[in-house]
Design a protein around this motif. Sequence first.
Motif, PDB file in Angstrom:
ATOM      1  N   TYR A  83       7.415  -6.332  -5.954  1.00 37.65           N
ATOM      2  CA  TYR A  83       6.997  -4.933  -5.984  1.00 37.65           C
ATOM      3  C   TYR A  83       7.663  -4.244  -7.165  1.00 37.65           C
ATOM      4  O   TYR A  83       7.105  -3.355  -7.790  1.00 37.65           O
ATOM      5  CB  TYR A  83       7.415  -4.260  -4.678  1.00 37.65           C
ATOM      6  CG  TYR A  83       6.655  -3.019  -4.312  1.00 37.65           C
ATOM      7  CD1 TYR A  83       5.835  -3.006  -3.193  1.00 37.65           C
ATOM      8  CD2 TYR A  83       6.764  -1.858  -5.064  1.00 37.65           C
ATOM      9  CE1 TYR A  83       5.157  -1.865  -2.829  1.00 37.65           C
ATOM     10  CE2 TYR A  83       6.078  -0.719  -4.710  1.00 37.65           C
ATOM     11  CZ  TYR A  83       5.282  -0.723  -3.593  1.00 37.65           C
ATOM     12  OH  TYR A  83       4.603   0.402  -3.247  1.00 37.65           O
ATOM     13  N   HIS A  85      -3.610   7.770  -6.110  1.00 31.91           N
ATOM     14  CA  HIS A  85      -2.997   6.454  -5.909  1.00 31.91           C
ATOM     15  C   HIS A  85      -3.513   5.818  -4.611  1.00 31.91           C
ATOM     16  O   HIS A  85      -3.905   4.651  -4.590  1.00 31.91           O
ATOM     17  CB  HIS A  85      -1.471   6.585  -5.881  1.00 31.91           C
ATOM     18  CG  HIS A  85      -0.750   5.292  -5.613  1.00 31.91           C
ATOM     19  ND1 HIS A  85      -0.129   4.566  -6.601  1.00 31.91           N
ATOM     20  CD2 HIS A  85      -0.573   4.587  -4.467  1.00 31.91           C
ATOM     21  CE1 HIS A  85       0.402   3.474  -6.071  1.00 31.91           C
ATOM     22  NE2 HIS A  85       0.152   3.464  -4.769  1.00 31.91           N
ATOM     23  N   GLU A 136      -0.291  -2.444  -7.297  1.00 40.34           N
ATOM     24  CA  GLU A 136       0.412  -1.161  -7.203  1.00 40.34           C
ATOM     25  C   GLU A 136       0.352  -0.465  -8.555  1.00 40.34           C
ATOM     26  O   GLU A 136       0.146   0.738  -8.644  1.00 40.34           O
ATOM     27  CB  GLU A 136       1.867  -1.368  -6.787  1.00 40.34           C
ATOM     28  CG  GLU A 136       2.067  -1.521  -5.291  1.00 40.34           C
ATOM     29  CD  GLU A 136       1.504  -0.367  -4.485  1.00 40.34           C
ATOM     30  OE1 GLU A 136       1.596   0.792  -4.927  1.00 40.34           O
ATOM     31  OE2 GLU A 136       0.934  -0.621  -3.416  1.00 40.34           O
ATOM     32  N   HIS A 191      -6.196   2.424  -3.767  1.00 39.87           N
ATOM     33  CA  HIS A 191      -6.028   1.284  -2.853  1.00 39.87           C
ATOM     34  C   HIS A 191      -7.330   0.974  -2.119  1.00 39.87           C
ATOM     35  O   HIS A 191      -7.673  -0.186  -1.897  1.00 39.87           O
ATOM     36  CB  HIS A 191      -4.930   1.575  -1.829  1.00 39.87           C
ATOM     37  CG  HIS A 191      -3.555   1.245  -2.326  1.00 39.87           C
ATOM     38  ND1 HIS A 191      -3.201  -0.019  -2.737  1.00 39.87           N
ATOM     39  CD2 HIS A 191      -2.451   2.015  -2.484  1.00 39.87           C
ATOM     40  CE1 HIS A 191      -1.929  -0.018  -3.124  1.00 39.87           C
ATOM     41  NE2 HIS A 191      -1.457   1.204  -2.986  1.00 39.87           N
ATOM     42  N   HIS A 231       0.795  -1.218   0.000  1.00 45.10           N
ATOM     43  CA  HIS A 231       0.000   0.000   0.000  1.00 45.10           C
ATOM     44  C   HIS A 231       0.830   1.271   0.000  1.00 45.10           C
ATOM     45  O   HIS A 231       0.299   2.343  -0.171  1.00 45.10           O
ATOM     46  CB  HIS A 231      -0.914   0.094   1.227  1.00 45.10           C
ATOM     47  CG  HIS A 231      -1.985  -0.927   1.252  1.00 45.10           C
ATOM     48  ND1 HIS A 231      -2.756  -1.204   0.171  1.00 45.10           N
ATOM     49  CD2 HIS A 231      -2.422  -1.728   2.239  1.00 45.10           C
ATOM     50  CE1 HIS A 231      -3.624  -2.142   0.494  1.00 45.10           C
ATOM     51  NE2 HIS A 231      -3.442  -2.482   1.734  1.00 45.10           N
ATOM     52  N   LEU A 232       2.117   1.179   0.265  1.00 49.81           N
ATOM     53  CA  LEU A 232       2.858   2.413   0.407  1.00 49.81           C
ATOM     54  C   LEU A 232       3.301   2.885  -0.957  1.00 49.81           C
ATOM     55  O   LEU A 232       3.823   2.130  -1.750  1.00 49.81           O
ATOM     56  CB  LEU A 232       4.067   2.196   1.307  1.00 49.81           C
ATOM     57  CG  LEU A 232       3.701   1.665   2.689  1.00 49.81           C
ATOM     58  CD1 LEU A 232       4.957   1.443   3.499  1.00 49.81           C
ATOM     59  CD2 LEU A 232       2.777   2.606   3.413  1.00 49.81           C
ATOM     60  N   LEU A 233       3.090   4.130  -1.197  1.00 50.03           N
ATOM     61  CA  LEU A 233       3.419   4.645  -2.513  1.00 50.03           C
ATOM     62  C   LEU A 233       4.923   4.751  -2.688  1.00 50.03           C
ATOM     63  O   LEU A 233       5.464   4.450  -3.719  1.00 50.03           O
ATOM     64  CB  LEU A 233       2.781   6.020  -2.685  1.00 50.03           C
ATOM     65  CG  LEU A 233       3.160   6.774  -3.957  1.00 50.03           C
ATOM     66  CD1 LEU A 233       2.787   5.962  -5.175  1.00 50.03           C
ATOM     67  CD2 LEU A 233       2.488   8.122  -3.969  1.00 50.03           C
TER      68      LEU A 233
HETATM   69 ZN    ZN Z   1       0.492   1.946  -3.351  1.00 51.67          ZN
END
Ligand code: ZN
Length: 577
Positions: free
Chosen positions: A494, A408, A432, A412, A32-34
Amino acid sequence: PTSFIVFKAKVYTEPPFIADLITFRSVINMIHLLLIVVLGCLTRVDSFSSLSQTPGSIAAETLVQPPQQFRSVDDLAAALHLKSDQTLQIESSVKLSKGLIQNKLRIYNNGVPIRNFILQAISFKNGTFNGAVSGWLPPPVGYINSTISKSEDELATITANIANNYSSGRSDVEIACAADLTNHTCIKQIDINTTTGKAALVYFVRATLSTNQLIRFPRGIVDAVTGNVITSSAAISRRKDHNYGGKSCDIIGDIVNIVSKETTCCPELKGGNLKCPGPNYGPKKKQICLNATYKDGYVILANKNVEVYTLDNQVDLRQGKIVKFKPEDGPNDEINGASSPAADVWYYVNQIFDFMIESNVTFPHTPVRAYVHFADKFENSFSDGTNMVFGDGDTFLYPLSAADVVAHEFAHIFVNATRVSNFRDESIGSLESYCDIFAKSFSAYLNPDGKVSDWTLGTCVTKQDNTTLRTFDDPTRGGFFKDNLTDLGNSFFYKGLGIFDRAFYCIVQEENVPINDAFKAFTNAVLLFWSESTGFLDNACGVYRAASNLQLNATSFFNCFRNVGIDLHFCSLVRTQ
Ligand SMILES: [Zn+2]
C-alpha cells in the motif's frame, strides 16, 4: 486507539492502531480505504516481476503484426495459436483517434475466463482487427475439468472463514458467519501460477462484512477442486465504540420511486466545511445549482447518475434512506463543521459524471449509490466496489464529503467495474494510486482554468493546519509512503501508491503533459491493460503503451517511470496501425 493516519508537513507519529494491527498479524491489508493505510504482504515477493517472465508466456505482438488483418476475434484467436477449446472475447473498448478502437480481450478456456493474461488489439469501426496487438499469452493450459463446481453456500462459508482466519485470537472481533456476508461474489476463473506456469480452476471470492464494531472485506482465490484457499486477504476497519442511539431527523422520507412529473431545482443551502467553505448552492447567479430532482414539493437527491442515501449514523447500508427534503427546510444534515455532506456528495458525484463525459470515459453502471452519515464519528470513507460510504469524521477529520475524497471513492467503483481487482499487493498500490490520480484530475477539472492548484489530496477534510493525506510532489513526506520501486522492497505494498502518484506529478508538472491527457493515459491503461493482479511493472507498461496509442509524448511517460525506479525497456511500443 485511532484508525487513521494524518500526515503533518513535518512530524509523523505512528498511530497506535496501525501498530496494533501490524503486530497482531502482518498479513492484514486495507483495501479501498482512503485514509487507513495498513497493508501486509500476501506472499513474500523478493523482486518485482512482469507476466512476461511466466514460463511459457509469449508476447502477442511476436505472433501478429500490422498489416495483417482479421475479420473477427475468432480469426485473431487462430492467428495467436489459441487452442480449439479457447475463445477470445472483447471485454471493453476505447476509441482512439483516426476511427481506431482499442479493445481489451479476455481468453476463455472452455468458457472459463483466464485471470491476468489479457490482450489488447486494435480494430477499425467495422470490427476488423488491424493486427496491432499487445499483452502476454499465457502458457498452454493443460486439461482442466471446468464442470467442477462448488455451491454458493460452500463458497460463502469459505469466504466467512477467510475473514475469521484474519482475526483469530482477537476476542474483540466477532466471528463471521456465511449469513453475515453482503455483496458476496464468486467468479469461476482459471489461475495461472506465474512462477510455475501451471493452470488451476479457481473461484475468486469477495464480500463485505459489516458488523457493529468492524467492517471487513474478505477476498480470496479458492481452489475449485479442493476448496483450499490459495491466497487471501481481509481488510479490517474498526468503528468507534459507541452507543448507536440514532438522532431524530424529520427530513428523511421513505425511499421514493421516481416516476413521472418530476423536474429539477436549485435548493438554497451551504456546502463545504469550516476549513474549506462552499460551494454556495442556490438558484441565484453567483450560486451553484444543485440540479436536484424535485417532485411533489420535495427535493430528492436521486437521478440517473447517483442516489444519495443517509444512514443517520447506522452501519447497515440496507437501512439507508434516499435524502429528501422540503426546499424551505433544507437537508438539515449539518454535522462536525460541515454544512451538508449529503448536498456536497450529490454535487460532486454529478460533477464527476460531467468530468467523465468530457474526458470521453463511459461509466455504464448507474446509478451509483452514495451513503452519507455512516456510523457515528467514523473518521474514514470507503468503497466496497459497488457503493461509496462516507463517515462524519470526529476529532481529526471533518465529514469526508470533499471533492477529492468523493472522487477517490468514486474511482474505486469505476475500477471495480473494469474487473481489475485490488487483490495482489502490487495491484493495490497501483489502484490506490489510480484513484488518487482520478481525484487530482477531477479537482483540476473543477478549477476554472482546468489546472492543478496544488499537489495534495484530502487537505479540506483534515482539521489541523498543514495536514493532508497525499502529497504527489513528494509522497514520502510524512515518512509512510514510498515513491520509488527500489525503495519498496518487501514493505507493505500500500505504501507503493506513492510510486505512480509521483510519476503522475512528474508527467504533468515536469514533462508538461496536460493533466487531462495524462489522466486519459492512466484511465485507458486501467480499462485495457491492467488485469486482476498485474503489478507495478506491467501496469506502468500499460500506461506507457496507452499514452503512445493516444499519440501522447510516450518518452515523457518512459522518463517519469524511470525516475520512480521502473525501467520500461522490457515494454516495447506496438504500432497502432
Ligand atoms: Zn482508496
